[in-house]
Design an enzyme around this catalytic site. Structure first.
Site, PDB file in Angstrom:
ATOM      1  N   HIS A  33      -4.343   5.976 -26.346  1.00 52.76           N
ATOM      2  CA  HIS A  33      -2.987   5.869 -26.473  1.00 52.76           C
ATOM      3  C   HIS A  33      -2.772   4.846 -27.198  1.00 52.76           C
ATOM      4  O   HIS A  33      -2.460   3.671 -27.029  1.00 52.76           O
ATOM      5  CB  HIS A  33      -3.245   5.670 -25.142  1.00 52.76           C
ATOM      6  CG  HIS A  33      -3.172   6.450 -23.955  1.00 52.76           C
ATOM      7  ND1 HIS A  33      -4.082   7.179 -23.050  1.00 52.76           N
ATOM      8  CD2 HIS A  33      -1.781   7.859 -23.387  1.00 52.76           C
ATOM      9  CE1 HIS A  33      -3.981   8.411 -22.766  1.00 52.76           C
ATOM     10  NE2 HIS A  33      -2.971   8.787 -22.632  1.00 52.76           N
ATOM     11  N   HIS A 264       2.660   7.606 -28.837  1.00 53.51           N
ATOM     12  CA  HIS A 264       1.393   7.987 -26.943  1.00 53.51           C
ATOM     13  C   HIS A 264       0.810   7.943 -26.530  1.00 53.51           C
ATOM     14  O   HIS A 264      -0.220   6.958 -26.779  1.00 53.51           O
ATOM     15  CB  HIS A 264       2.898   8.761 -26.318  1.00 53.51           C
ATOM     16  CG  HIS A 264       2.015   8.074 -24.205  1.00 53.51           C
ATOM     17  ND1 HIS A 264       1.936   7.229 -23.594  1.00 53.51           N
ATOM     18  CD2 HIS A 264       1.382   9.327 -23.435  1.00 53.51           C
ATOM     19  CE1 HIS A 264       1.748   6.808 -22.462  1.00 53.51           C
ATOM     20  NE2 HIS A 264       1.099   8.090 -22.973  1.00 53.51           N
ATOM     21  N   GLU A 411       2.695   1.004   3.055  1.00 52.76           N
ATOM     22  CA  GLU A 411       1.692   1.677   3.249  1.00 52.76           C
ATOM     23  C   GLU A 411       0.903   1.487   1.745  1.00 52.76           C
ATOM     24  O   GLU A 411      -0.298   0.949   1.630  1.00 52.76           O
ATOM     25  CB  GLU A 411       0.874   2.733   4.147  1.00 52.76           C
ATOM     26  CG  GLU A 411       1.785   2.814   5.704  1.00 52.76           C
ATOM     27  CD  GLU A 411       3.022   3.501   5.494  1.00 52.76           C
ATOM     28  OE1 GLU A 411       3.105   3.034   6.596  1.00 52.76           O
ATOM     29  OE2 GLU A 411       3.757   3.218   4.687  1.00 52.76           O
ATOM     30  N   HIS A 473       1.656  12.821  13.415  1.00 52.08           N
ATOM     31  CA  HIS A 473       0.471  11.591  13.187  1.00 52.08           C
ATOM     32  C   HIS A 473      -0.675  12.133  13.774  1.00 52.08           C
ATOM     33  O   HIS A 473      -1.350  10.728  14.070  1.00 52.08           O
ATOM     34  CB  HIS A 473       1.216  10.600  14.489  1.00 52.08           C
ATOM     35  CG  HIS A 473       2.337  10.051  13.896  1.00 52.08           C
ATOM     36  ND1 HIS A 473       4.400  10.834  13.695  1.00 52.08           N
ATOM     37  CD2 HIS A 473       3.071   8.568  14.065  1.00 52.08           C
ATOM     38  CE1 HIS A 473       4.948  10.011  13.279  1.00 52.08           C
ATOM     39  NE2 HIS A 473       4.348   8.986  13.828  1.00 52.08           N
TER      40      HIS A 473
END
Length: 665
Positions: A33, A264, A411, A473
């Protein structure tokens, strides 16, 4: 020519060295890149030439500035810089062999592969979040030792893609909330993605977004060296974290491809490179940098060496030098082992019936007393994860002396920040959430494992045993997926004693993260006879052995070990000799010698028992062996009813054992 103009000309040549090395390396590899390193060369050159404090001779100097290339696909930027600075493991052969097997110059920067690489990046956005952890660690360590020993900056380069990733918002919000003023983010605002211009997929006002999160926002031409320098000075003068929006041209220096998505992620090609050299006025052959330019880069290293030497003198004279060195060195394992052993003896004697999440808190009271540099936290589940011990104080924006971090409902950001804290050094860190939400943390857990960073993940509510919250859960498949991850130690303890041993394993680990799977429901203490040795570190062991030859071996983890023990007693009454094996960690067990594993497993029929799916049990079970566990998602009901409903019961274990050994009936 005035002094400022002389600096600009010199820096332009220094920046072009990055561009040319990038073009040559990507072309030689026929992959890579080039766009980002070429577009960011000016920003990086000004940053390193005028501000960065690093010493390639002592790459782990604790008070060095941190540089994070969050847009990891632009790895040649950091490889070129480290080569020019004179890192002894980044010679020109490393650049010539970019992205080749056996060389340090991997496609994306990898921590531990080469000096001067602070973190593994590539999954976009994670570098930003990890840098937040580094900046937070700097502030916490500064609060403990002062400016004489801890006073450095964290710089991170982010692309448009990093800011599109959701974890970036978690990190940006968190950094602004804690007012991490020694964090400076350079946004490579080139408005290009792989598919084309960024307006194909986003119209977010990024500057407004940072402002809303409590950052200072600056806007510059990313190719104007004086503007870059002024912005960095301004950023360093503000108490808020700063984003510098650097309007750049991707592939700057490539005559026909610059500014296009075509630059890129592909080599420029021989003709374009030739034209770029002419445009840049670069006459040196491929992979060669003129000595005056190299000398200019080496002056940065010399400046850093002087700063590091001065710092070392301050450390040697500091009244808390011993404490600082101890924090950087890691835990005192002798003291930790003695404390945990004494605690285990008390626990075996008192035999508490507690959830292993509570047992974890109890063990942490002992561990945190032994580890003054322990940093805990939770993603808004402190009372459920039981991660905050009695003496802990929260880390706040106006008081970084605390040792407990309220990460909020972030999280992924939490897990990445923990990586950053650990990589920074000086702390042992852990953080908690529900095990089902490990998938929110997973990309950062994977990088913990890939980098070999010994953070600890405290994952509670580990099965259908959490009950009424239901299948959203209940992590029936999660444990198996985590066990599949290389270099991650997953431990599911059966009682308070195993939980203490699990924490002992986690605290002693140097190159492997640990993930604890802990129950919501109360569990009896099974290890009532004290043993100094840590049995969890064996991965699996015989909890009870029948008199005489085994008829069957019951192998269980976590909350199901007590079920197996009950079933073994019933089987004994029926004349079936059943051994019970507790298997808290599959990874630790498979690392044991073959003879030990064979002794534990025996030759008799085996039955695996876990309130999760069977996948991953091959280390214990043969194809013909039975498994009692889950085959699908859970349900919402009290835990006891769920165990009955899904057939994870003493009666089911007994029936499976009788079926396995019909000759004894």
């Amino acid at each position: 020519m005035n002094k400022q103009a002389a600096i600009a000309v010199s820096e332009r040549e220094m920046a072009n060295a990055i561009r040319v090395l990038t073009m040559d390396a990507v072309e030689a590899a026929n992959s890579g890149h080039p766009g980002a390193p070429m577009g960011l060369a000016d920003v990086a050159t000004v940053l390193f030439n005028r501000f960065m404090q690093i010493d390639p001779v002592d790459h782990a100097w604790p008070d060095r500035d941190r540089f994070v290339m969050s847009a990891g696909h632009g790895s040649m930027l950091i490889y070129a810089i480290n080569h020019l600075l004179g890192y002894d493991d980044m010679g020109i052969e490393q650049i010539r062999n970019f992205r080749q097997l056996g060389y340090r110059t991997a496609g994306h920067p990898e921590y531990g592969h080469a000096k001067g690489i602070e973190v593994t990046t590539g999954p976009l956005g994670q570098g930003v979040a990890t840098a937040v952890g580094m900046a937070l660690a700097e502030r916490m360590q500064n609060a403990r030792y002062g400016d004489d020993l801890v006073d450095h900056w964290t710089y991170v380069i982010s692309g448009d893609g990093c800011l599109m990733e959701g974890v970036s918002q978690e990190a940006i919000d968190f950094a602004g909330h804690l007012r991490l003023g020694k964090l400076i983010l350079f946004w490579d605002d080139n408005r290009i993605t792989i598919d084309g211009p960024t307006n194909l997929s986003t119209s977010t006002d990024q500057k407004a977004r940072f402002l809303a999160s409590g950052w200072q926002v600056l806007d510059i031409d990313g190719h104007d060296h004086e503007a870059i320098a002024r912005a960095i000075f301004e950023a360093r003068a503000d108490e808020r974290p700063t984003v510098i929006a650097c309007r750049t041209v991707i592939g700057m220096g490539a005559p026909s491809k610059a500014g296009s998505h075509k630059v890129h992620g592909a080599p420029l090609g021989v003709d374009e490179i030739k034209a770029a050299r002419e445009l840049l006025g670069w006459t040196a052959p491929a992979f060669e940098v003129p000595d005056p330019i190299v000398d200019a880069w080496r002056k940065i290293a010399a400046r850093g060496a002087t700063a590091r030497s001065d710092w070392t003198s301050r450390l040697n004279a500091h009244p808390r030098a011993k404490d600082f060195r101890a924090d950087m060195a890691g835990p005192d394992l002798g003291a930790l082992d003695a404390a945990i052993t004494a605690y285990k003896a008390q626990t075996s004697a008192s035999a508490p019936k507690v959830a292993t999440r509570k047992a974890s808190e109890m063990a942490l009271e002992v561990l945190n007393e032994c580890l003054p540099n322990s940093i805990g936290g939770s993603a808004d589940l402190t009372g459920s994860n039981n991660t905050r011990t009695s003496a802990m104080r929260p880390v706040k924006r106006d008081d970084y002396r605390g040792d407990y971090i309220h990460y909020g409902i972030r999280e992924h950001g939490m897990a990445a920040a923990m990586n950053g804290i650990a990589l920074h050094g000086g702390f042992r860190t852990y953080g908690g959430t529900f095990l089902a939400f490990a998938d929110y943390c997973r990309p950062a857990i994977r990088l913990s494992a890939l980098m070999g960073v010994p953070v600890t993940y405290v994952m509670t509510h580990d099965s259908i045993g959490l009950g009424e919250d239901g299948p959203t859960h209940q992590p029936v498949e999660t444990i198996a997926s985590l066990r599949a991850m290389p270099n991650l130690t997953v431990i599911r303890p059966a009682d308070a004693v195993e939980t203490a041993e699990a924490w002992q394993v986690a605290a002693a680990s140097q190159t492997t993260p640990t993930l604890l799977c802990l129950s919501r429901q109360e569990l009896p203490t099974l290890r009532t006879d004290h043993c100094d040795n840590n049995k969890v570190e064996l991965g699996a062991y015989v909890l009870t052995e029948p008199k005489g030859a085994r008829d069957v071996t019951l192998i269980a983890t976590g909350s199901e070990v007590s079920l197996a023990a009950q079933a073994a007693k019933t089987l004994a009454e029926q004349g079936i000799r059943a051994a019970v094996v507790s298997a808290p960690s599959f990874e630790l067990f498979t690392a044991q010698p073959a003879a030990y594993r064979a002794e534990v497993l025996g030759a008799a029929p085996r039955i695996g028992i876990e309130a999760a799916v069977r996948q991953g049990w091959d280390a214990f079970l043969r194809p013909e062996d039975a498994f009692i566990g889950m085959t699908g998602f859970g349900a919402s009901a009290p835990a006891s009813e769920l165990y009955d409903h899904f057939g994870i019961t003493k009666a089911a274990i007994v029936a499976a054992a009788r079926a396995a050994v019909p000759e004894t009936i």
